[in-house]
Design an enzyme around this catalytic site. Structure first.
Site, mmCIF file in Angstrom:
data_model
loop_
_atom_site.group_PDB
_atom_site.id
_atom_site.type_symbol
_atom_site.label_atom_id
_atom_site.label_comp_id
_atom_site.label_asym_id
_atom_site.label_seq_id
_atom_site.Cartn_x
_atom_site.Cartn_y
_atom_site.Cartn_z
ATOM 1 N N CYS A 32 0.891 -1.159 0.022
ATOM 2 C CA CYS A 32 -0.091 0.066 -0.056
ATOM 3 C C CYS A 32 0.976 1.259 -0.021
ATOM 4 C CB CYS A 32 -0.906 -0.016 1.288
ATOM 5 S SG CYS A 32 -2.227 1.424 1.360
ATOM 6 N N ASP A 78 0.298 3.678 1.700
ATOM 7 C CA ASP A 78 0.417 4.278 2.878
ATOM 8 C C ASP A 78 1.545 4.529 3.667
ATOM 9 O OD1 ASP A 78 -1.653 3.890 5.752
ATOM 10 O OD2 ASP A 78 0.362 4.426 6.132
ATOM 11 N N ARG A 112 2.885 4.931 6.477
ATOM 12 C CA ARG A 112 3.548 4.291 7.706
ATOM 13 C C ARG A 112 3.880 3.014 7.289
ATOM 14 N NH1 ARG A 112 -2.369 4.585 10.533
ATOM 15 N NH2 ARG A 112 -2.762 4.123 8.326
ATOM 16 N N HIS A 129 -2.087 -3.959 5.005
ATOM 17 C CA HIS A 129 -2.079 -3.499 6.493
ATOM 18 C C HIS A 129 -3.364 -3.283 6.957
ATOM 19 C CE1 HIS A 129 -2.533 0.916 5.958
ATOM 20 N NE2 HIS A 129 -2.122 0.472 4.461
ATOM 21 N N CYS A 185 -5.983 0.226 6.907
ATOM 22 C CA CYS A 185 -5.633 0.758 5.659
ATOM 23 C C CYS A 185 -6.914 1.725 5.309
ATOM 24 C CB CYS A 185 -5.694 -0.366 4.623
ATOM 25 S SG CYS A 185 -5.446 -0.026 2.879
#
Ligand code: CO
Length: 208
Positions: free
Chosen positions: A41, A43, A45, A97, A100
């Site tokens: 992803c 993302d 993080r 994750h 998400c």
């Protein structure tokens, strides 16, 4: 963000790499032969190399919203084909994750404009697994399970490709479905039995 600091960090990183191996960049300049393709992803993080403890050169990486493998997305399909046919990777990882945002958005009744067609693929995963998901009364647990099922379905989307099916016959390429748990930093192997899925879907998706 202080961008001067970014370039300072870069200088420090170069110095550190050369301190442990003077030929580090000279070697890297020769070419890449990563052993795995990682699809994760976007993302912020969820890093790729850092969470696996890998160095530059070890993983070929593709990231998009909710780690999707969509058959008409030229971007992800080019990455998959290049990694399998040219880089000859023997492992593909789909890493989702928990928490998400893409998966969360797909669980809401909301018009998100240009994101609608992308997120619809996640809604399709929900529809495929509606019976199981609707039995989970706790919303957070249902959300977590959709993250896992989405990873599983994206693994299945990889095995629907001719490139994967060929490489499986030729050299036994493997696919792995993982979930990164942000709150603990843990990488969880969903232990997806891709050979079973391959056999299941081949009645319809067999390409050779
Ligand atoms: Co995400």
């Amino acid at each position: 963000m202080d961008f001067n600091k970014v370039f300072e960090n870069n200088e420090n990183w170069i110095a550190e790499k050369i301190r442990t191996n003077p030929d580090y960049f000279k070697d890297m300049n020769k070419g890449q032969s990563p052993s795995l393709l990682y699809i994760g992803c976007s993302d912020s993080r969820v890093s790729a190399e850092e969470l696996m403890g890998l160095e530059p050169g070890e993983a070929f990486v593709h990231r998009n919203i909710a780690n999707m493998v969509i058959s008409i997305d030229l971007n992800v399909m080019s990455v998959v084909n290049y990694a399998i046919n040219h880089l000859k990777v023997n492992h593909i990882v789909i890493c989702g994750h928990y928490q998400c945002g893409g998966v969360k958005a797909a669980m809401q009744a909301q018009d998100l404009g240009i994101l609608n067609p992308w997120l619809r693929n996640i809604r399709d995963v929900y529809r495929l697994h509606r019976d199981e998901l609707n039995q989970i009364k706790d919303e957070q647990l249902r959300y977590d399970r959709l993250v896992e099922l989405n990873v599983q379905e994206q693994c299945i989307n990889i095995i629907k490709t001719a490139a994967f099916q060929e490489a499986f016959i030729e050299r036994g390429i493997q696919i792995h479905g993982w979930v990164f748990e942000i709150k603990s930093g843990k990488l969880i192997d969903l232990k997806i039995d891709f050979v079973k899925h391959l056999k299941d879907i081949q009645e319809i998706y067999k390409l050779m």
